[in-house]
Design a protein around this motif. Structure first.
Motif, PDB file in Angstrom:
ATOM      1  N   SER A  99      49.139   2.432  15.393  1.00 29.20           N
ATOM      2  CA  SER A  99      47.892   2.064  14.733  1.00 29.20           C
ATOM      3  C   SER A  99      46.998   1.377  15.760  1.00 29.20           C
ATOM      4  CB  SER A  99      48.165   1.119  13.571  1.00 29.20           C
ATOM      5  OG  SER A  99      48.655  -0.120  14.058  1.00 29.20           O
ATOM      6  N   LYS A 100      45.739   1.173  15.413  1.00 37.79           N
ATOM      7  CA  LYS A 100      44.823   0.507  16.351  1.00 37.79           C
ATOM      8  C   LYS A 100      45.293  -0.913  16.642  1.00 37.79           C
ATOM      9  CE  LYS A 100      40.803   3.257  14.989  1.00 37.79           C
ATOM     10  NZ  LYS A 100      39.489   3.269  14.329  1.00 37.79           N
ATOM     11  N   THR A 101      45.785  -1.594  15.631  1.00 40.81           N
ATOM     12  CA  THR A 101      46.253  -2.963  15.822  1.00 40.81           C
ATOM     13  C   THR A 101      47.475  -3.005  16.732  1.00 40.81           C
ATOM     14  OG1 THR A 101      45.428  -3.654  13.661  1.00 40.81           O
ATOM     15  CG2 THR A 101      47.135  -5.026  14.672  1.00 40.81           C
ATOM     16  N   ALA A 102      48.448  -2.143  16.472  1.00 38.52           N
ATOM     17  CA  ALA A 102      49.665  -2.107  17.281  1.00 38.52           C
ATOM     18  C   ALA A 102      49.349  -1.679  18.713  1.00 38.52           C
ATOM     19  CB  ALA A 102      50.685  -1.160  16.657  1.00 38.52           C
ATOM     20  N   PHE A 103      48.445  -0.719  18.870  1.00 41.38           N
ATOM     21  CA  PHE A 103      48.071  -0.261  20.204  1.00 41.38           C
ATOM     22  C   PHE A 103      47.373  -1.382  20.978  1.00 41.38           C
ATOM     23  CE2 PHE A 103      45.195   1.960  23.195  1.00 41.38           C
ATOM     24  CZ  PHE A 103      46.139   2.711  23.885  1.00 41.38           C
ATOM     25  N   ALA A 104      46.511  -2.122  20.312  1.00 46.86           N
ATOM     26  CA  ALA A 104      45.820  -3.237  20.952  1.00 46.86           C
ATOM     27  C   ALA A 104      46.815  -4.296  21.418  1.00 46.86           C
ATOM     28  CB  ALA A 104      44.808  -3.850  19.985  1.00 46.86           C
ATOM     29  N   GLN A 105      47.817  -4.569  20.604  1.00 43.41           N
ATOM     30  CA  GLN A 105      48.851  -5.535  20.986  1.00 43.41           C
ATOM     31  C   GLN A 105      49.630  -5.044  22.191  1.00 43.41           C
ATOM     32  OE1 GLN A 105      51.033  -5.859  17.316  1.00 43.41           O
ATOM     33  NE2 GLN A 105      49.653  -7.407  16.451  1.00 43.41           N
ATOM     34  N   LEU A 106      49.878  -3.745  22.239  1.00 49.11           N
ATOM     35  CA  LEU A 106      50.629  -3.165  23.349  1.00 49.11           C
ATOM     36  C   LEU A 106      49.883  -3.318  24.668  1.00 49.11           C
ATOM     37  CD1 LEU A 106      53.013  -1.371  24.390  1.00 49.11           C
ATOM     38  CD2 LEU A 106      51.555   0.600  23.879  1.00 49.11           C
ATOM     39  N   VAL A 107      48.598  -3.057  24.669  1.00 51.47           N
ATOM     40  CA  VAL A 107      47.825  -3.066  25.918  1.00 51.47           C
ATOM     41  C   VAL A 107      47.193  -4.411  26.227  1.00 51.47           C
ATOM     42  CG1 VAL A 107      47.374  -0.599  25.722  1.00 51.47           C
ATOM     43  CG2 VAL A 107      45.702  -2.216  24.817  1.00 51.47           C
ATOM     44  N   GLY A 108      47.266  -5.355  25.294  1.00 46.13           N
ATOM     45  CA  GLY A 108      46.791  -6.698  25.560  1.00 46.13           C
ATOM     46  C   GLY A 108      45.297  -6.911  25.419  1.00 46.13           C
ATOM     47  N   VAL A 109      44.659  -6.217  24.461  1.00 43.66           N
ATOM     48  CA  VAL A 109      43.235  -6.434  24.182  1.00 43.66           C
ATOM     49  C   VAL A 109      43.065  -6.651  22.680  1.00 43.66           C
ATOM     50  CG1 VAL A 109      42.527  -5.005  26.144  1.00 43.66           C
ATOM     51  CG2 VAL A 109      42.686  -3.980  23.859  1.00 43.66           C
ATOM     52  N   PRO A 110      41.955  -7.243  22.245  1.00 39.20           N
ATOM     53  CA  PRO A 110      41.741  -7.428  20.803  1.00 39.20           C
ATOM     54  C   PRO A 110      41.669  -6.094  20.069  1.00 39.20           C
ATOM     55  CG  PRO A 110      40.262  -8.829  22.075  1.00 39.20           C
ATOM     56  CD  PRO A 110      40.890  -7.886  23.052  1.00 39.20           C
ATOM     57  N   ALA A 111      42.158  -6.073  18.851  1.00 39.29           N
ATOM     58  CA  ALA A 111      42.105  -4.847  18.047  1.00 39.29           C
ATOM     59  C   ALA A 111      40.666  -4.400  17.826  1.00 39.29           C
ATOM     60  CB  ALA A 111      42.800  -5.077  16.706  1.00 39.29           C
ATOM     61  N   SER A 112      39.757  -5.372  17.729  1.00 38.64           N
ATOM     62  CA  SER A 112      38.349  -5.025  17.536  1.00 38.64           C
ATOM     63  C   SER A 112      37.792  -4.243  18.718  1.00 38.64           C
ATOM     64  CB  SER A 112      37.521  -6.291  17.312  1.00 38.64           C
ATOM     65  OG  SER A 112      37.636  -7.161  18.432  1.00 38.64           O
ATOM     66  N   THR A 113      38.322  -4.524  19.911  1.00 34.76           N
ATOM     67  CA  THR A 113      37.865  -3.799  21.108  1.00 34.76           C
ATOM     68  C   THR A 113      38.252  -2.333  21.033  1.00 34.76           C
ATOM     69  OG1 THR A 113      38.025  -5.784  22.493  1.00 34.76           O
ATOM     70  CG2 THR A 113      38.056  -3.657  23.630  1.00 34.76           C
ATOM     71  N   ILE A 114      39.490  -2.068  20.612  1.00 38.45           N
ATOM     72  CA  ILE A 114      39.937  -0.682  20.467  1.00 38.45           C
ATOM     73  C   ILE A 114      39.102   0.034  19.412  1.00 38.45           C
ATOM     74  CG2 ILE A 114      41.875   0.813  19.841  1.00 38.45           C
ATOM     75  CD1 ILE A 114      42.173  -0.596  22.552  1.00 38.45           C
ATOM     76  N   THR A 115      38.863  -0.633  18.298  1.00 31.66           N
ATOM     77  CA  THR A 115      38.069  -0.032  17.224  1.00 31.66           C
ATOM     78  C   THR A 115      36.660   0.297  17.700  1.00 31.66           C
ATOM     79  OG1 THR A 115      39.293  -1.212  15.509  1.00 31.66           O
ATOM     80  CG2 THR A 115      37.109  -0.409  14.916  1.00 31.66           C
ATOM     81  N   ARG A 116      36.049  -0.614  18.429  1.00 35.07           N
ATOM     82  CA  ARG A 116      34.675  -0.408  18.898  1.00 35.07           C
ATOM     83  C   ARG A 116      34.600   0.684  19.957  1.00 35.07           C
ATOM     84  NH1 ARG A 116      31.061  -4.659  18.005  1.00 35.07           N
ATOM     85  NH2 ARG A 116      30.300  -4.702  20.147  1.00 35.07           N
ATOM     86  N   ILE A 117      35.630   0.769  20.808  1.00 31.46           N
ATOM     87  CA  ILE A 117      35.642   1.828  21.823  1.00 31.46           C
ATOM     88  C   ILE A 117      35.802   3.191  21.165  1.00 31.46           C
ATOM     89  CG2 ILE A 117      36.929   2.828  23.756  1.00 31.46           C
ATOM     90  CD1 ILE A 117      37.588  -0.009  24.654  1.00 31.46           C
ATOM     91  N   GLU A 118      36.789   3.293  20.262  1.00 30.40           N
ATOM     92  CA  GLU A 118      37.061   4.586  19.623  1.00 30.40           C
ATOM     93  C   GLU A 118      35.891   5.064  18.759  1.00 30.40           C
ATOM     94  OE1 GLU A 118      40.745   5.206  17.683  1.00 30.40           O
ATOM     95  OE2 GLU A 118      41.954   4.314  19.273  1.00 30.40           O
ATOM     96  N   SER A 119      35.140   4.130  18.208  1.00 30.47           N
ATOM     97  CA  SER A 119      34.007   4.513  17.370  1.00 30.47           C
ATOM     98  C   SER A 119      32.750   4.785  18.183  1.00 30.47           C
ATOM     99  CB  SER A 119      33.723   3.418  16.341  1.00 30.47           C
ATOM    100  OG  SER A 119      33.346   2.213  16.979  1.00 30.47           O
ATOM    101  N   GLY A 120      32.819   4.525  19.499  1.00 25.55           N
ATOM    102  CA  GLY A 120      31.670   4.791  20.360  1.00 25.55           C
ATOM    103  C   GLY A 120      30.657   3.671  20.398  1.00 25.55           C
ATOM    104  N   ILE A 121      30.953   2.540  19.756  1.00 22.94           N
ATOM    105  CA  ILE A 121      30.026   1.413  19.750  1.00 22.94           C
ATOM    106  C   ILE A 121      29.978   0.754  21.125  1.00 22.94           C
ATOM    107  CG2 ILE A 121      29.566  -0.875  18.753  1.00 22.94           C
ATOM    108  CD1 ILE A 121      30.857   0.117  16.183  1.00 22.94           C
ATOM    109  N   VAL A 122      31.135   0.704  21.787  1.00 27.48           N
ATOM    110  CA  VAL A 122      31.245   0.086  23.110  1.00 27.48           C
ATOM    111  C   VAL A 122      31.675   1.140  24.123  1.00 27.48           C
ATOM    112  CG1 VAL A 122      32.550  -1.567  24.502  1.00 27.48           C
ATOM    113  CG2 VAL A 122      31.751  -2.205  22.229  1.00 27.48           C
ATOM    114  N   ASP A 123      31.006   1.154  25.259  1.00 35.37           N
ATOM    115  CA  ASP A 123      31.390   2.032  26.355  1.00 35.37           C
ATOM    116  C   ASP A 123      32.071   1.157  27.410  1.00 35.37           C
ATOM    117  OD1 ASP A 123      31.718   4.222  27.943  1.00 35.37           O
ATOM    118  OD2 ASP A 123      29.668   4.257  28.706  1.00 35.37           O
ATOM    119  N   PRO A 124      33.389   1.159  27.495  1.00 39.31           N
ATOM    120  CA  PRO A 124      34.098   0.230  28.383  1.00 39.31           C
ATOM    121  C   PRO A 124      33.872   0.545  29.852  1.00 39.31           C
ATOM    122  CG  PRO A 124      35.619   1.860  27.549  1.00 39.31           C
ATOM    123  CD  PRO A 124      34.310   2.087  26.822  1.00 39.31           C
ATOM    124  N   THR A 125      34.056  -0.488  30.677  1.00 41.55           N
ATOM    125  CA  THR A 125      33.996  -0.284  32.122  1.00 41.55           C
ATOM    126  C   THR A 125      35.238   0.469  32.573  1.00 41.55           C
ATOM    127  OG1 THR A 125      35.162  -2.356  32.565  1.00 41.55           O
ATOM    128  CG2 THR A 125      32.750  -2.458  32.398  1.00 41.55           C
TER     129      THR A 125
END
Length: 241
Positions: free
Chosen positions: A20-46
């Protein structure tokens, strides 16, 4: 060169790990909101953020998404645990099984598997006499003890596994085996000395135990709550001092 969008790439990483997005975020060490925003296209990560996510998930960034096959996810996970608060540490330790699947010990570069015809302590001393500079992992590192063999398949790191030609390769008739891996810079970073023996941090030892074949994984899971309690107490004791 990466040609797919960041949103698509991160989504593919997450789906390949079946998280899930939450579990994946925990695995990689970033906030779950960051994963959600990246996947939805709201944030374009460096690119550096994409590298962090890919490394934490056990992938390399390239034209195709491929498994790293290295211990990089382990190093990232152990570092997060050691730098976390007591409450967060306990939660991260309980999630180690997710990280372990990213780097199975039998699929690491340079791995060799030998028959184990002696107690693990005697095997480690033999490697020391050979000048192989062994570093003990798996449940022996979790317990800080090589007086008895706790692992079904112990894991030991040495300088050059390819030089151990005098050891007997694993065979179907062998009673037990030992997995030998090459020492990496990440291994050196998390090595400590315990009663005269080089050992990996308990969190890393647990990862190797969880990433081992056969019954080792199931046995390691039963030790996770104990390790979580132990690292929490260690942190609190250190803070009190």
């Amino acid at each position: 060169m990466i040609t797919t969008s960041a949103a698509s790439l991160v989504t593919r990483m997450r789906l390949k790990r079946e998280l899930s997005k939450t579990a994946f975020a925990q695995l990689v060490g970033v906030p779950a909101s960051t994963i959600t925003r990246i996947e939805s296209g709201i944030v374009d990560p460096t690119y550096s953020m994409l590298q962090k996510i890919a490394s934490g998930a056990g992938f390399t960034l390239s034209g195709t998404l491929s498994d790293v096959g290295s211990d990089a996810p382990y190093a990232a996970a152990v570092e997060r645990i050691q730098n976390a608060s007591s409450v967060e540490r306990r939660r991260l330790v309980k999630k180690l099984a997710q990280t372990a699947i990213l780097a199975p010990v039998t699929k690491r570069p340079g791995v060799r598997i030998f028959s184990l015809d002696r107690p693990i302590g005697d095997f480690v001393r033999y490697l020391e006499q050979r000048g192989a500079n062994p570093t003990v992992s798996s449940l022996e590192a979790v317990a800080d003890d090589i007086a008895s063999t706790r692992s079904f398949t112990p894991v030991v790191y040495v300088e050059r596994p390819e030089d151990l030609d005098d050891l007997t390769p694993m065979s179907p008739t062998a009673r037990s085996s030992v997995i030998v891996l090459p020492i990496t810079e990440n291994v050196r970073k998390f090595t400590r000395w315990v009663n005269g023996t080089a050992m990996l941090a308990p969190e890393w030892g647990m990862l190797d135990a969880l990433a081992s074949p056969g019954r080792q994984t199931d046995v390691a899971r039963t030790f996770l709550p104990q390790l979580a309690a132990r690292v929490t107490m260690t942190r609190e004791a250190g803070a009190a001092a």
